[in-house]
Design a protein around this motif. Structure first.
Motif, mmCIF file in Angstrom:
data_model
loop_
_atom_site.group_PDB
_atom_site.id
_atom_site.type_symbol
_atom_site.label_atom_id
_atom_site.label_comp_id
_atom_site.label_asym_id
_atom_site.label_seq_id
_atom_site.Cartn_x
_atom_site.Cartn_y
_atom_site.Cartn_z
ATOM 1 N N ALA A 116 0.808 -1.221 0.000
ATOM 2 C CA ALA A 116 0.000 0.000 0.000
ATOM 3 C C ALA A 116 0.840 1.269 0.000
ATOM 4 C CB ALA A 116 -0.921 0.010 1.229
ATOM 5 N N LEU A 117 2.148 1.117 -0.022
ATOM 6 C CA LEU A 117 3.052 2.264 0.073
ATOM 7 C C LEU A 117 2.848 3.232 -1.084
ATOM 8 C CD1 LEU A 117 5.640 2.989 1.902
ATOM 9 C CD2 LEU A 117 6.942 2.201 -0.068
ATOM 10 N N ASP A 118 2.659 4.522 -0.770
ATOM 11 C CA ASP A 118 2.640 5.548 -1.807
ATOM 12 C C ASP A 118 4.057 5.702 -2.358
ATOM 13 O OD1 ASP A 118 -0.014 6.025 -1.504
ATOM 14 O OD2 ASP A 118 0.208 7.790 -0.236
ATOM 15 N N LYS A 119 4.178 5.757 -3.659
ATOM 16 C CA LYS A 119 5.501 5.750 -4.302
ATOM 17 C C LYS A 119 6.111 7.151 -4.334
ATOM 18 C CE LYS A 119 4.997 1.338 -5.182
ATOM 19 N NZ LYS A 119 3.691 1.099 -4.569
ATOM 20 N N VAL A 120 6.666 7.573 -3.199
ATOM 21 C CA VAL A 120 7.342 8.873 -3.164
ATOM 22 C C VAL A 120 8.810 8.739 -3.582
ATOM 23 C CG1 VAL A 120 5.809 9.826 -1.417
ATOM 24 C CG2 VAL A 120 7.907 8.670 -0.709
ATOM 25 N N TRP A 121 9.318 7.500 -3.583
ATOM 26 C CA TRP A 121 10.667 7.237 -4.072
ATOM 27 C C TRP A 121 10.577 6.677 -5.485
ATOM 28 C CZ3 TRP A 121 14.822 8.574 -1.069
ATOM 29 C CH2 TRP A 121 14.570 8.802 0.286
ATOM 30 N N ARG A 122 11.430 7.185 -6.375
ATOM 31 C CA ARG A 122 11.453 6.685 -7.749
ATOM 32 C C ARG A 122 12.889 6.276 -8.087
ATOM 33 N NH1 ARG A 122 8.905 11.408 -7.871
ATOM 34 N NH2 ARG A 122 10.626 12.431 -8.985
ATOM 35 N N PHE A 123 13.008 5.115 -8.699
ATOM 36 C CA PHE A 123 14.336 4.572 -8.975
ATOM 37 C C PHE A 123 14.561 4.404 -10.475
ATOM 38 C CE2 PHE A 123 12.887 3.295 -4.790
ATOM 39 C CZ PHE A 123 13.937 3.720 -3.990
ATOM 40 N N GLY A 262 9.460 4.305 6.108
ATOM 41 C CA GLY A 262 9.214 4.842 4.775
ATOM 42 C C GLY A 262 10.488 5.225 4.041
ATOM 43 N N TYR A 263 11.632 5.070 4.700
ATOM 44 C CA TYR A 263 12.919 5.366 4.075
ATOM 45 C C TYR A 263 13.525 4.100 3.483
ATOM 46 C CZ TYR A 263 13.152 10.107 5.996
ATOM 47 O OH TYR A 263 12.906 11.425 6.273
ATOM 48 N N PRO A 264 14.246 4.221 2.378
ATOM 49 C CA PRO A 264 14.917 3.052 1.807
ATOM 50 C C PRO A 264 16.000 2.522 2.738
ATOM 51 C CG PRO A 264 14.758 4.818 0.191
ATOM 52 C CD PRO A 264 14.396 5.404 1.519
ATOM 53 N N ALA A 265 16.275 1.221 2.590
ATOM 54 C CA ALA A 265 17.341 0.591 3.361
ATOM 55 C C ALA A 265 18.690 1.192 2.962
ATOM 56 C CB ALA A 265 17.341 -0.906 3.110
ATOM 57 N N THR A 266 19.539 1.418 3.939
ATOM 58 C CA THR A 266 20.894 1.914 3.687
ATOM 59 C C THR A 266 21.882 1.036 4.455
ATOM 60 O OG1 THR A 266 20.786 3.459 5.558
ATOM 61 C CG2 THR A 266 20.128 4.306 3.401
#
Length: 319
Positions: A116-123, A262-266
């Motif tokens: 259900a995550l809104d796609k605020v990150w684009r790769f 909501g942050y990508p893995a680092t």
């Protein structure tokens, strides 16, 4: 008597090898990803028939759990989020149950409700700046595995919050690889490998008698291998950020999102896990990508039948 039985064992083993005359490989698109099925079998006609049956099994699974196909049981669950519980096949229920197990042991690093995550990150190369904190918090408003309610007696799934969604992009292909392998073994196929876009399940030996080999790539030197895995009946899964990621201020942000923040893995570029089950290996590798090196190693060590290779963003390798 022992010598007779031992001789008979070798004769039967030799007969099985002699019956397996061909090694056939076929590539296809299934579950929205590239699959490759390799079988060692009696002849090309029998092998291709068995591959057709493996494909049919994988398509059957997709028609149960895809959140993209409107007729599936998971799509029905998602449509009824916040409204009512939906009865599903026991197979779907138990897969969801195992997914929630990963959520619990990883303390939420693994979460199928991230669908259900809104796609605020684009790769795709189009991002020019970091999303705002408000955008990120809004993106995870409908994510949270504690809101997935299972009723084992009635075999139902209920998503308690409106607009929630669940999806099996994280372990679905591994499950399909495991099921494809089991079906082929039940049909008497002596050896093969199901490669579900990197989630791999194998059994037996190659036609030449050698074990199956799978290379673990070095994400910093694409032409180099960290390790070459050789085995018969085994499974492998790799999660990584080396193909889909963005960088801001010299920090790499993976396409694998932490469901809690909501942050990508680092911190981790790649995790490879290998052991008996592709589904389980994928659940572990995804969890470890989000948890990072220290917590990821701690989680993996709870399951000694599985091995891991972690590659951090500072190029360190942990085995």
């Amino acid at each position: 008597m022992k010598r007779i039985l031992l001789s008979l064992t070798f004769i039967l083993a030799g007969l099985q090898v002699s019956l397996a005359q061909v090694q056939i490989r076929r590539a296809m698109t299934l579950m929205g990803s590239q699959f490759e099925i390799t079988l060692v079998d009696q002849d090309s006609i029998v092998a291709n028939n068995h591959i057709d049956q493996a494909v049919a099994e994988i398509e059957r699974i997709e028609n149960l759990i895809s959140e993209w196909r409107p007729h599936t049981q998971i799509s029905e669950v998602n449509r009824n989020a916040g409204i009512k519980a939906v009865q599903v096949d026991r197979e779907v229920f138990e897969l969801t149950e195992r997914a929630l197990y990963f959520s619990k042991i990883s303390e939420g690093a693994f979460d199928i409700s991230i669908a259900a995550l809104d796609k605020v990150w684009r790769f795709d190369g189009s991002m020019e700046h970091m999303p705002s904190e408000a955008e990120i918090q809004k993106s995870i408003a409908h994510v949270g595995y504690p809101y997935i309610e299972l009723d084992s007696v009635h075999s139902t799934i209920f998503l308690k919050k409106p607009n929630m969604k669940i999806g099996f992009g994280s372990i679905g292909k591994g499950y399909a690889a495991d099921r494809g392998r089991k079906l082929m073994q039940d049909l008497g196929v002596p050896a093969g490998m199901i490669n579900a876009s990197g989630d791999i399940a194998s059994w037996g030996q190659q036609k030449d008698g050698k074990p199956w080999t799978i290379g673990v790539l070095n994400p910093f030197r694409s032409h180099k291998m960290i390790k070459v895995l050789r085995f018969n009946e085994h499974a492998v899964a790799t999660s990584g950020s080396y193909e889909k990621y963005v960088e801001f201020d010299d920090v790499r942000y993976s396409h694998i999102i932490d469901p809690k923040t909501g942050y990508p893995a680092t911190g981790v570029v790649s995790v490879t896990v290998y052991g008996p089950s592709a589904e389980f290996a994928n659940g572990l590798s995804t969890s470890m990508m989000v948890l990072g090196v220290k917590k990821g190693k701690k989680l993996a060590k709870r399951f000694p039948e599985y091995r891991f290779i972690i590659i951090s963003d500072n190029k360190r390798i942990y085995r």
